[in-house]
Design a protein around this motif. Structure first.
Motif, PDB file in Angstrom:
ATOM      1  N   TRP A  36       0.838  -1.196   0.000  1.00 15.11           N
ATOM      2  CA  TRP A  36       0.000   0.000   0.000  1.00 15.11           C
ATOM      3  C   TRP A  36       0.879   1.254   0.000  1.00 15.11           C
ATOM      4  O   TRP A  36       0.548   2.244  -0.645  1.00 15.11           O
ATOM      5  N   ASP A  40       0.595   4.365  -2.552  1.00 15.41           N
ATOM      6  CA  ASP A  40       0.520   5.756  -2.106  1.00 15.41           C
ATOM      7  C   ASP A  40       1.612   6.603  -2.764  1.00 15.41           C
ATOM      8  O   ASP A  40       1.346   7.717  -3.237  1.00 15.41           O
ATOM      9  N   THR A  76      -6.921   8.467   0.997  1.00 13.46           N
ATOM     10  CA  THR A  76      -6.746   8.070  -0.400  1.00 13.46           C
ATOM     11  C   THR A  76      -7.811   8.709  -1.276  1.00 13.46           C
ATOM     12  O   THR A  76      -7.522   9.137  -2.393  1.00 13.46           O
ATOM     13  N   THR A 105      -8.604   0.859  -6.434  1.00 14.32           N
ATOM     14  CA  THR A 105      -7.828   1.218  -5.238  1.00 14.32           C
ATOM     15  C   THR A 105      -8.731   1.432  -4.036  1.00 14.32           C
ATOM     16  O   THR A 105      -8.350   1.079  -2.915  1.00 14.32           O
ATOM     17  N   SER A 109      -8.371  -0.600  -0.750  1.00 16.54           N
ATOM     18  CA  SER A 109      -8.079   0.226   0.424  1.00 16.54           C
ATOM     19  C   SER A 109      -8.886  -0.236   1.631  1.00 16.54           C
ATOM     20  O   SER A 109      -8.352  -0.340   2.740  1.00 16.54           O
TER      21      SER A 109
END
Length: 185
Positions: A36, A40, A76, A105, A109
């Motif tokens: 992750w 990012d 996010t 995503t 997430s």
């Protein structure tokens, strides 16, 4: 995927170092978090590719204010919303592709959050697994296979984000947001 536990009176232990009792599972949780982190960082690159605007010596550079604003975003969804706005302005042909990527995503997430932010427990009844509790107090068991599947999902999402980063880095952009400075010979 995770397994609900319907056993009444499940005995479990919790503590700051409880994951150390299951090092093979702790490594998978760490790998999920690391993947992750890569997503990012690549979202930041995508923002840079979509919104660069200052030219120094012919090179493309980010506006320091835009960089600072993006760096202060935590969620996010806020990051992807800002990236989408930049793409609409600079590379509108990629908006639809980025929206599909955003759906991927966001889904991953939520799964990642449930693992990385869990309050983990161990239990003698499940010596190879980890247990967490949902908001209703229901026990949920994570096996090695569960965590490996989640890692595969996060890795697949990371690969898609990386692919989009390459696409947008090579895509023709509309005019810079700021005029190119005049250079003196």
């Amino acid at each position: 995927m995770p397994h609900p536990i319907t056993m009444p009176g499940l005995g479990s232990r919790q503590g700051p170092k409880i994951l150390l009792e299951r090092p093979h599972l702790a490594m998978l949780i760490g790998a999920i978090a690391g993947e992750w982190g890569s997503i990012d960082a690549t979202l930041s690159q995508i923002f840079n590719f979509a919104s660069y605007s200052i030219y120094k010596g012919g090179a493309q550079q980010m506006d320091p204010m835009a960089t600072a604003l993006f760096a202060n975003l935590v969620a996010t969804s806020a990051k992807t919303d800002l990236i989408k706005t930049a793409i609409k302005l600079r590379v509108p042909s990629l908006v639809e592709e980025f929206e599909k990527l955003t759906k991927t995503t966001r889904k991953v997430s939520g799964t990642r959050n449930s693992v990385v932010h869990a309050s983990w427990h161990t239990s003698d009844q499940y010596p190879d697994d980890l247990i967490t509790y949902d908001l209703n107090g229901n026990a949920i068991r994570y096996t090695k296979k569960c965590l490996e599947e989640i890692l595969e999902q996060v890795t697949a999402a990371r690969n898609k984000v990386n692919d989009f980063s390459i696409t947008i880095s090579h895509a023709p952009k509309l005019v810079p947001l700021y005029p190119m400075p005049k250079t003196t010979p």
